[in-house]
Each structure stands twice: as C-alpha cells, then as structure tokens.
Design an enzyme around this catalytic site. Structure first.
Site, PDB file in Angstrom:
ATOM      1  N   HIS A 177      16.851 -31.989 -43.097  1.00 35.57           N
ATOM      2  CA  HIS A 177      15.427 -31.944 -42.770  1.00 35.57           C
ATOM      3  C   HIS A 177      14.846 -30.613 -43.261  1.00 35.57           C
ATOM      4  O   HIS A 177      15.545 -29.584 -43.266  1.00 35.57           O
ATOM      5  CB  HIS A 177      15.219 -32.047 -41.261  1.00 35.57           C
ATOM      6  N   GLU A 205      12.922 -28.481 -41.929  1.00 37.56           N
ATOM      7  CA  GLU A 205      12.972 -27.382 -40.967  1.00 37.56           C
ATOM      8  C   GLU A 205      14.328 -26.687 -40.969  1.00 37.56           C
ATOM      9  O   GLU A 205      14.416 -25.454 -41.004  1.00 37.56           O
ATOM     10  CB  GLU A 205      12.687 -27.879 -39.541  1.00 37.56           C
ATOM     11  N   CYS A 210      11.590 -33.116 -34.937  1.00 38.62           N
ATOM     12  CA  CYS A 210      12.370 -34.075 -34.150  1.00 38.62           C
ATOM     13  C   CYS A 210      13.271 -33.296 -33.182  1.00 38.62           C
ATOM     14  O   CYS A 210      13.339 -32.057 -33.250  1.00 38.62           O
ATOM     15  CB  CYS A 210      13.205 -34.936 -35.088  1.00 38.62           C
ATOM     16  N   CYS A 262      15.726 -30.849 -35.012  1.00 44.04           N
ATOM     17  CA  CYS A 262      15.087 -29.660 -35.574  1.00 44.04           C
ATOM     18  C   CYS A 262      14.544 -28.742 -34.487  1.00 44.04           C
ATOM     19  O   CYS A 262      14.642 -27.516 -34.599  1.00 44.04           O
ATOM     20  CB  CYS A 262      13.992 -30.077 -36.547  1.00 44.04           C
TER      21      CYS A 262
END
Length: 177
Positions: A76, A78, A106, A109
């Site tokens: 991801h 992040e 999410c 993260c």
C-alpha cells in the site's frame, strides 16, 4: 521530482532531510503530489492511492499503491512511503512526519502509522469500506494504543474521490441495453 509510473521507487529526487531549503509544503500542495502518485498507480493497474511523507514540511518520500505491480498484498502507498521515510531519516520513529494520502488508510496502514509514531496524518477521500482513521474505525485516536496520530481529513477530497470513482468506473462492464 518524477511521478510517472516508470520513476524508481523510493525517495523522489531533491527529497530528504538534506534537501535544499524551500518553503514547506502546505497540506493542499502535498495532496497534489499524492494525487500525482495515485495517477502513477493507476497507470500500472493498481488502485489509485498515493502518499507523500513530509518531514517538518519537507518532502522525504512519495509512493503509490504497488499491490498489482509487485503481487504483494502489503504494498500500500502508505506503508511504502513510511518505509522510505524511515530509510531517509535513519529511524523508525517518525514523530516529525506528516503522511499525506489520497484515501483514508485501512486498518493495516493505520496500524503502521501508530507503530511508526507518525506525527500527523492528512487524507483526502474517506473509505466507507475499509477506513480506519475515523470512518469505520479510528485506530489513530484509540487511547488504548501506545500512540495517537492527529488526523486532518478531507483535504482535496473531491479530487481524490473522483480519481477513485473514475478508476473503478473504467473497470466495470458497461450495462447492456
């Protein structure tokens, strides 16, 4: 700084703690960089989410989703940006970092933000299906955890949301008459 899909991952050129001095980025300007990163993600078939890490307002990392590209469920934007920021600063404690991301993080993260002791989170669009920074959960403000992350939601939210909607609309089959 290159934000196209062929840019190497990691710190953007001219970024880092020893980058030339200039005015610090505002939240809106940083979100513009994150939106550019999100565009790069979509170019290789990943959900268009981009993130930039600012150290006291100066850019140290810029990344985008690479789950499809890498075949890695944890890639991801992040988490990639946090890893790059930690490498650039030489520490996992990212208390001076503001992470700016196009979509509300999410749970995975958000947990990364807390674990890294991130100083602040700024995000664009809320995520009604997985948002863990105020929408479904609020891991960043849970007093039971060892760190709380101040959150600024909704920065350039319409642009971030529009980018995601356009990406998914292009992948849905057109209704047949």
């Amino acid at each position: 700084m290159g934000t196209d899909a062929i840019s190497p991952p990691g710190r953007p050129s001219g970024a880092g703690p020893d980058a030339p001095d200039g005015p610090p980025f505002s939240d809106e300007q940083a979100m513009g960089l994150a939106l550019d990163q999100a565009t790069a993600a979509a170019a290789h078939g990943d959900v268009p989410v981009g993130a930039v890490a600012l150290h006291h307002g100066r850019l140290v990392a810029a990344r985008h989703n690479e789950r499809q590209l890498r075949g890695d469920p944890t890639a991801h934007a992040e988490l990639l940006a946090l890893a790059d920021a930690a490498a650039a600063l030489g520490t996992w404690r990212l208390t001076g970092i503001t992470l700016v991301v196009t979509l509300e993080p999410c749970p995975m993260c958000a947990g990364g933000l807390v674990a890294a002791r991130v100083g602040r989170l700024v995000f664009g669009a809320t995520d009604p299906k997985a948002g863990a920074c105020g929408t479904l959960y609020n891991l960043c403000a849970d007093p039971r955890l060892n760190h709380e992350v101040p959150v600024t939601p909704g920065v350039r939210a319409a642009e971030a949301s529009g980018q995601l909607k356009a990406f998914f609309a292009a992948r849905r089959p057109s209704p047949t008459p």
